[in-house]
Design a protein around this motif. Structure first.
Motif, mmCIF file in Angstrom:
data_model
loop_
_atom_site.group_PDB
_atom_site.id
_atom_site.type_symbol
_atom_site.label_atom_id
_atom_site.label_comp_id
_atom_site.label_asym_id
_atom_site.label_seq_id
_atom_site.Cartn_x
_atom_site.Cartn_y
_atom_site.Cartn_z
ATOM 1 N N ALA A 219 57.005 47.019 50.665
ATOM 2 C CA ALA A 219 58.271 47.660 50.272
ATOM 3 C C ALA A 219 58.097 49.024 49.626
ATOM 4 O O ALA A 219 58.735 49.346 48.626
ATOM 5 N N TYR A 220 57.234 49.864 50.217
ATOM 6 C CA TYR A 220 57.067 51.213 49.694
ATOM 7 C C TYR A 220 58.336 52.039 49.894
ATOM 8 O O TYR A 220 59.013 51.930 50.925
ATOM 9 N N THR A 221 58.622 52.885 48.912
ATOM 10 C CA THR A 221 59.654 53.908 49.010
ATOM 11 C C THR A 221 59.077 55.197 48.449
ATOM 12 O O THR A 221 57.921 55.230 47.993
ATOM 13 N N GLU A 222 59.895 56.249 48.427
ATOM 14 C CA GLU A 222 59.441 57.515 47.864
ATOM 15 C C GLU A 222 59.177 57.432 46.367
ATOM 16 O O GLU A 222 58.593 58.351 45.780
ATOM 17 N N GLN A 223 59.561 56.313 45.745
ATOM 18 C CA GLN A 223 59.318 56.145 44.304
ATOM 19 C C GLN A 223 57.906 55.660 44.001
ATOM 20 O O GLN A 223 57.488 55.682 42.837
ATOM 21 N N ASP A 224 57.176 55.212 45.022
ATOM 22 C CA ASP A 224 55.867 54.603 44.774
ATOM 23 C C ASP A 224 54.760 55.647 44.642
ATOM 24 O O ASP A 224 54.787 56.708 45.266
ATOM 25 N N LEU A 300 52.262 49.005 37.359
ATOM 26 C CA LEU A 300 51.891 48.367 38.621
ATOM 27 C C LEU A 300 52.865 47.252 38.976
ATOM 28 O O LEU A 300 53.297 46.491 38.116
ATOM 29 N N ARG A 301 53.206 47.159 40.255
ATOM 30 C CA ARG A 301 53.986 46.030 40.761
ATOM 31 C C ARG A 301 53.333 45.379 41.968
ATOM 32 O O ARG A 301 53.518 44.207 42.241
ATOM 33 N N THR A 302 52.547 46.174 42.702
ATOM 34 C CA THR A 302 51.980 45.671 43.943
ATOM 35 C C THR A 302 50.613 46.293 44.171
ATOM 36 O O THR A 302 50.064 46.975 43.305
ATOM 37 N N THR A 341 47.008 40.458 59.989
ATOM 38 C CA THR A 341 47.816 39.515 59.209
ATOM 39 C C THR A 341 47.954 40.034 57.787
ATOM 40 O O THR A 341 47.086 40.749 57.283
ATOM 41 N N GLN A 342 49.054 39.661 57.140
ATOM 42 C CA GLN A 342 49.316 40.129 55.784
ATOM 43 C C GLN A 342 50.238 39.141 55.083
ATOM 44 O O GLN A 342 51.147 38.570 55.708
ATOM 45 N N THR A 343 50.000 38.934 53.792
ATOM 46 C CA THR A 343 50.924 38.109 53.017
ATOM 47 C C THR A 343 52.183 38.912 52.711
ATOM 48 O O THR A 343 52.193 40.137 52.768
ATOM 49 N N ARG A 344 53.264 38.204 52.381
ATOM 50 C CA ARG A 344 54.549 38.844 52.126
ATOM 51 C C ARG A 344 54.877 38.828 50.638
ATOM 52 O O ARG A 344 54.325 38.049 49.866
ATOM 53 N N ARG A 345 55.804 39.702 50.245
ATOM 54 C CA ARG A 345 56.146 39.874 48.826
ATOM 55 C C ARG A 345 56.621 38.574 48.192
ATOM 56 O O ARG A 345 56.380 38.329 47.003
ATOM 57 N N ASP A 346 57.342 37.751 48.949
ATOM 58 C CA ASP A 346 57.917 36.534 48.376
ATOM 59 C C ASP A 346 57.035 35.312 48.578
ATOM 60 O O ASP A 346 57.443 34.182 48.290
#
Length: 535
Positions: A219-224, A300-302, A341-346
């Motif tokens: 969930a990257y945005t320009e804020q990251d 940090l969040r992710t 493959t990748q894990t998801r945020r939830d």
């Protein structure tokens, strides 16, 4: 749900049809005044508008120096802003950037220069004990195809950018109009354990989309603001990192030329980074750094952990002590651009510690019998294969090696042993070549490593098979202790395993180490552990 080990990453988000240069243009148009790149050591900063202008200047300079579409331009440097500029500038003019491992010595450099046919090389001047100019001097006479070398921080670099005045913006635009997103744009040499490495050849389409969708899933945005201590010469740094970041208008933060745990934590604190990348050993070094608790990591969040399997206990510490509640596990290989493959945020903690996630958007994966190639039922162990936009164009100038890895159906055979669970999540249980066969029993090192990570005296562990006259192979545990003054003994390890592991999985030998032999991309070189500590 299918009972076969096959999954397809359906998505309502379409693949990008851009070249890398056009995608950067979109970011510059949308986020011109936002920060694009920060080099913490030098204090240099670029907005997207400034970064875009410097990329264009370098692109025109490369054209002025005679670089044509399809020509190979080598980059042999540690992490620095110029590395990133070269990445995007070569893409804008359709040159093929060749990533060269900064740890290479003269004979390895010579091999890559010749095998890829590199005509222009950009290199660091020096780093730590390595004098890059001297190493180039050793091989240049034997590489007649190498026309020019430009050293970062040297007048030769300034000459390259100054040459931009000889090429107009219209000439650059004309060159870009000739480019297709399916063109080869990057060659990355895989870490070979025997012989010389192979050059995986990747396209605009494969690496741009892979970086973009990795960024989408965190969930990257320009804020990251993303801290990148992983090497740019590897997919982790330049694809999941740089391309994943700029395709979302976020900011690249370079903490240091090479990994230093204190520099990473300081950069996160200073730049208020929201995301941090690393291989498990990097996170372990950061968490175990004296004074770790004094750093403010609350921004940090992710982040992304990849490169090698993450021990469960390490992931728990990253989430709880580094505030990375949304940290993602990625799995892949250079030949697949790299993530499959990748894990998801939830995802819950179990999925983010016990698996490498589920299939990426627009990609297929399956688990097959390594001998017959037949897709196995879910829950059974076999070779993981992947197919889709991300699969390499091939190994550069090595069609026979390409055919060994990519079958007639365009499936890339990873060489990894995996299990696809009923819920579609994938577990990597080892490498086909790493499986230890002890007296006819298969021992998967990952399982034993995960178990030993729970031992109170063990900070990190790698398990390998070593020759044994009686059983063919025996289990060797190579351990980095929590306290070097009080390492675990072999008897303590055996006792810890006795009631909870089958007897044939219990290590019969123990080596205490200060550090593991590593590739620059952060992968443990198990072949060196087998050869160096198996006697």
């Amino acid at each position: 749900m299918s009972d076969l080990s096959y999954a397809h990453g359906t998505s309502t988000t379409p693949l990008l049809g851009d070249t890398i240069g056009r995608n950067l243009d979109r970011a510059v148009e949308a986020y011109g005044e936002r920060e694009a790149l920060v080099d913490v050591v030098s204090g240099r900063r670029w907005t997207y508008a400034e970064f875009g202008a410097d990329v264009e200047e370098l692109a025109r300079g490369l054209m002025a120096s005679g670089v044509a579409k399809g020509d190979r331009v080598g980059i042999w440097a540690v992490n620095c802003p110029e590395w990133v500029l070269v990445q995007y500038a070569t893409a804008r003019i359709g040159a093929v950037m060749v990533n060269i491992n900064p740890a290479y010595r003269a004979h390895e450099l010579e091999y890559v220069l010749k095998q890829a046919g590199i005509s222009v090389l950009v290199a660091s001047l020096a780093h730590r004990t390595t004098d890059y100019r001297a190493l180039v001097g050793q091989v240049r006479a034997d590489c007649p195809g190498l026309r020019s070398v430009h050293y970062i921080g040297d007048p030769s670099w300034d000459e390259l950018t100054a040459a931009s005045g000889k090429v107009t913006a219209e000439q650059l635009a004309s060159r870009e109009a000739e480019l297709s997103c399916d063109d080869a744009i990057n060659i990355q040499y895989t870490s070979g354990t025997t012989g010389f490495p192979k050059g995986a050849t990747l396209s605009h389409h494969s690496i741009l989309n892979n970086g973009y969708f990795v960024g989408e899933l965190v969930a990257y945005t320009e804020q990251d603001r993303v801290c990148l201590p992983v090497p740019f010469y590897h997919c982790f740094g330049m694809v999941m990192g740089n391309l994943g970041i700029t395709s979302h208008g976020a900011c690249i933060v370079i903490p240091a030329p090479a990994f230093e745990p204190a520099a990473v934590l300081a950069a996160v604190q200073q730049e208020r980074c929201t995301s941090l990348y690393g291989v498990p050993t990097m996170f372990i070094a950061e968490l175990d750094l004296p004074g770790f608790a004094s750093y403010d990591l609350s921004s940090l969040r992710t982040g992304i952990m990849a490169g090698s399997p993450c021990p469960v206990e390490v992931m728990k510490r990253v989430v709880s002590r580094m505030h990375m509640d949304e940290v993602s596990i990625c799995y892949g290989m250079t030949e697949t651009s790299p993530v499959s493959t990748q894990t998801r945020r939830d995802d819950d903690l179990e999925r983010r510690t016990g698996t490498v996630g589920r299939v990426m958007p627009h990609i297929e994966v399956k688990v097959v019998d390594p001998v017959t190639g037949v897709t196995l039922p879910r829950g059974e162990s076999g070779e993981l294969c992947t197919r889709g936009y991300s699969v390499m164009l091939g190994y550069w100038d090595q069609p026979e090696r390409t055919a060994e890895a990519v079958d007639a159906g365009r499936w890339m055979h990873t060489g990894d042993l995996a299990v696809m669970r009923e819920d579609g999540y994938v577990q990597i249980v080892g490498r086909i070549k790493d499986v230890i066969i002890r007296g006819g029993e298969n021992v998967y090192p990952r399982e034993v490593e995960e178990f030993l990570h729970g031992h109170p005296k063990i900070a990190d562990v790698q398990v390998v098979g070593v020759p044994d006259d009686r059983y063919g192979e025996e289990v060797l545990a190579c351990v980095i202790p929590c306290d070097p003054a009080d390492p675990p003994t072999l008897d303590e390890v055996k006792e810890y395993c006795r009631e909870r592991l089958a007897h044939y999985k219990v290590p019969r030998a123990l080596r205490i180490l200060d550090a593991f032999p590593m590739t620059v991309s952060g992968k443990v070189r198990k072949v060196e552990l087998r050869e160096g500590y198996g006697a």
